[in-house]
Scaffold this motif. Structure first.
Motif, PDB file in Angstrom:
ATOM      1  N   SER A 192      25.100  16.830  -2.151  1.00 46.97           N
ATOM      2  CA  SER A 192      26.038  17.896  -2.512  1.00 46.97           C
ATOM      3  C   SER A 192      25.596  19.261  -1.980  1.00 46.97           C
ATOM      4  O   SER A 192      25.851  20.290  -2.605  1.00 46.97           O
ATOM      5  CB  SER A 192      26.219  17.958  -4.038  1.00 46.97           C
ATOM      6  OG  SER A 192      26.650  16.729  -4.546  1.00 46.97           O
ATOM      7  N   THR A 193      24.908  19.266  -0.847  1.00 51.47           N
ATOM      8  CA  THR A 193      24.473  20.523  -0.232  1.00 51.47           C
ATOM      9  C   THR A 193      25.465  20.930   0.856  1.00 51.47           C
ATOM     10  O   THR A 193      25.893  20.098   1.649  1.00 51.47           O
ATOM     11  CB  THR A 193      23.081  20.367   0.398  1.00 51.47           C
ATOM     12  OG1 THR A 193      22.146  20.037  -0.636  1.00 51.47           O
ATOM     13  CG2 THR A 193      22.642  21.657   1.074  1.00 51.47           C
ATOM     14  N   SER A 213      25.716  25.534  -9.539  1.00 48.53           N
ATOM     15  CA  SER A 213      25.218  25.609  -8.168  1.00 48.53           C
ATOM     16  C   SER A 213      24.452  26.907  -7.964  1.00 48.53           C
ATOM     17  O   SER A 213      24.583  27.860  -8.742  1.00 48.53           O
ATOM     18  CB  SER A 213      26.375  25.533  -7.164  1.00 48.53           C
ATOM     19  OG  SER A 213      27.226  26.662  -7.289  1.00 48.53           O
ATOM     20  N   SER A 215      23.237  29.495  -4.575  1.00 50.14           N
ATOM     21  CA  SER A 215      23.366  29.791  -3.157  1.00 50.14           C
ATOM     22  C   SER A 215      22.255  30.753  -2.738  1.00 50.14           C
ATOM     23  O   SER A 215      21.918  31.676  -3.486  1.00 50.14           O
ATOM     24  CB  SER A 215      24.733  30.420  -2.845  1.00 50.14           C
ATOM     25  OG  SER A 215      25.787  29.539  -3.185  1.00 50.14           O
ATOM     26  N   THR A 234      24.256  26.217  -0.234  1.00 53.73           N
ATOM     27  CA  THR A 234      24.673  26.040  -1.624  1.00 53.73           C
ATOM     28  C   THR A 234      24.151  24.698  -2.122  1.00 53.73           C
ATOM     29  O   THR A 234      24.439  23.657  -1.525  1.00 53.73           O
ATOM     30  CB  THR A 234      26.204  26.089  -1.757  1.00 53.73           C
ATOM     31  OG1 THR A 234      26.684  27.340  -1.254  1.00 53.73           O
ATOM     32  CG2 THR A 234      26.613  25.957  -3.213  1.00 53.73           C
ATOM     33  N   ASP A 236      23.384  21.991  -5.453  1.00 53.36           N
ATOM     34  CA  ASP A 236      23.857  21.543  -6.768  1.00 53.36           C
ATOM     35  C   ASP A 236      22.689  21.565  -7.752  1.00 53.36           C
ATOM     36  O   ASP A 236      21.688  20.881  -7.546  1.00 53.36           O
ATOM     37  CB  ASP A 236      24.424  20.130  -6.651  1.00 53.36           C
ATOM     38  CG  ASP A 236      25.003  19.627  -7.975  1.00 53.36           C
ATOM     39  OD1 ASP A 236      25.054  20.428  -8.934  1.00 53.36           O
ATOM     40  OD2 ASP A 236      25.405  18.456  -8.047  1.00 53.36           O
TER      41      ASP A 236
END
Length: 520
Positions: A192-193, A213, A215, A234, A236
């Motif tokens: 999930s990047t 998340s 960033s 970004t 998770d």
């Protein structure tokens, strides 16, 4: 209000206040934990990006040096062989599977020079090459921002294999840092990047946290330390937030329950402190004597001394009980091993060797419950108690129906051990020690990490000893043949990480294992 009642009320209020204060303070270490965890996470991910970029730059540079320092290239230039240069250098590199997006073969004021690029113009490539200072090393690598996209470049002088010939030109290779370039990096950074190109220079330590998340910015600079662009990454962090929430809820619940229990206990014991104190003292004595069904009578004086002595007696009694339980557990193991050996004499040496190999693998992998895995290996064939001896001791190969009986022994072993609480972990290991890593084993067809780790360890040890042992229907394989077969079945029948560990521990030159172990 009586004095004792005042003390009781004050103690209860103090406990409530302490509970509320404790819950309030819970957030401080949890917030600090989250902050430290995020800092470590950002440092790790930023370092991953830097290492990945350096690796790609080195790969590009090595590819450049490979083709720029080549005697055949000098010969082709001397012959003015354009076709050879296109086939083996410029056009070849551009159309090859090397992920190279720009190639410029520049010869010193020579029309043999060639440029290949789908997105960069000839003028842009000239500008890139002209911005590179005179090479002081075999090749130079650098970054450039072109058409709002990041590119990495490598330029090397064209010379002979050992670099002794004066340069007759240069070879420029460029690669676009696009989505294909970022795919492996996203895998390294985690599920999930997302990674996006940005053009706002901020500190690498800058980050923003949303609900689930975080960033952060990773900046890129050219060789003159001038800012080019940034990656906005970004990540998770929902798992970290969930952990924080669970910790807060669990600790709060424990504090709340503790407050309630303490309050109830104080209220109950305060009604008749002396009576309860004496009952506790006498009850501890009776427990130390092994009487668990007693009723607490009213006895005694010198309560503090009596209580101390009683607690010591209770401690000694508990230690004795634990020792007896451990002895009983070991006796049970010995009885089970003896039962297997009586049923199938072949398993005596086999089980001991499988246990030895399993312990070596477990120690190499630093498995915490290595002792449990060793015990499971000793009795991994306990289920053969339920298999007819005519099948177990058959001198020839088994028929399909007979083999179906044999395949029942892991499930039989599981059912036998299911009746004994001490074998809760062992029974699952034994049940699945014939599962295959690719899901083609039995009894349940589990695959991958769904198979207990102990079962995956025993599977390798069991197979090795079975192959190197003599049976009525087959001669033994050599250790090297068995190891090669296990290596071949890695990823299919066996867990690759367990196979690698086994191959390491069975290599005497690496692990100091004596040849006796290999031949046992």
């Amino acid at each position: 209000m009586k004095l004792t009642s005042k003390y009781l009320l004050g103690m209860i209020l103090s406990i409530f206040a302490a509970g509320v204060f404790s819950i309030t303070l819970i957030m401080l270490p949890l917030n600090r934990f989250q902050h430290d965890n995020i800092d470590r996470l950002l440092q790790e991910k930023s370092r991953t990006i830097e290492v990945y970029l350096q690796k790609q730059l080195i790969d590009l540079q090595e590819k450049n040096i490979e083709y720029a320092y080549w005697d055949d290239t000098l010969d082709a230039i001397g012959r003015r062989d354009t076709a050879w240069l296109m086939t083996n250098i410029s056009q070849y590199l551009f159309e090859s599977p090397f992920d190279i997006d720009a190639v410029y073969l520049q010869l010193n004021d020579d029309p043999l020079s060639q440029i290949y690029s789908d997105e960069l113009t000839t003028q842009q490539i000239y500008q890139v090459l002209s911005s590179v200072p005179v090479l002081a090393s075999p090749a130079a690598t650098f970054l450039r921002l072109l058409n709002n996209e990041l590119y990495m470049f490598s330029v090397a002088p064209i010379s002979n294999n050992d670099g002794t010939h004066p340069a007759v030109g240069s070879l420029l290779l460029g690669r676009k840092m696009d989505e294909d370039f970022l795919l492996p990096l996203a895998d390294y950074l985690g599920d999930s990047t997302s990674i996006n190109l940005a053009f706002v220079e901020v500190s690498n330590a800058y980050h923003t946290i949303n609900e689930d998340s975080i960033s952060f910015i990773h900046n890129f600079f050219d060789e003159k330390k001038q800012y080019l662009a940034s990656y906005k990454v970004t990540l998770d962090i929902s798992a970290t937030n969930q952990l924080k929430s669970r910790l807060f809820l669990n600790i709060s619940f424990l504090v709340f329950v503790s407050v309630i229990l303490c309050t109830a206990g104080i209220h109950y014991f305060s009604r008749d402190f002396t009576k309860r104190f004496n009952n506790v003292v006498e009850g501890i004595k009776l427990i130390a004597a092994g009487n668990y069904t007693q009723k607490l009578p009213l006895l005694g004086e010198s309560e503090i001394q009596s209580l101390s002595l009683s607690v010591n007696q209770l401690s000694d009694s508990i230690l004795t009980k634990i020792s007896q339980l451990q002895k009983s557990y070991l006796q049970t193991i010995e009885a089970l091993v003896t039962t297997i050996e009586v049923k199938d004499p072949y398993t005596k040496g086999h089980s001991e060797r499988v246990a030895k190999y399993s312990l070596l693998i477990s120690n190499y992998l630093h498995i915490d419950n290595a002792g449990i895995i060793e015990t499971a290996a000793l009795i991994h064939d306990i289920g053969k108690i339920g298999i007819p001896e005519s099948i177990l001791n058959k001198p020839g190969r088994l028929t399909e129906d007979e083999f179906s009986y044999i395949k029942q022994h892991p499930e039989i072993g599981y059912k036998i051990l299911d009746m004994i609480e001490e074998f809760h972990e062992i029974k699952h290991i034994i049940r699945h020690h014939h599962e295959w890593f690719n899901g083609q084993g039995y009894p349940l067809g589990l695959s991958g990490e769904a198979i207990p780790l102990g079962a995956r360890v025993i599977a390798v040890a069991d197979a090795f000893d079975a192959m190197t042992s003599s049976r009525p229907y087959k001669p033994p394989s050599s250790a090297s043949e068995a190891l090669e077969e296990i290596r071949r079945m890695s990823g299919k029948q066996f867990d690759p990480s367990v196979v690698n560990a086994f191959l390491a521990v069975m290599n005497p030159s690496l692990q100091g294992v004596s040849q006796t172990v290999l031949n046992e």
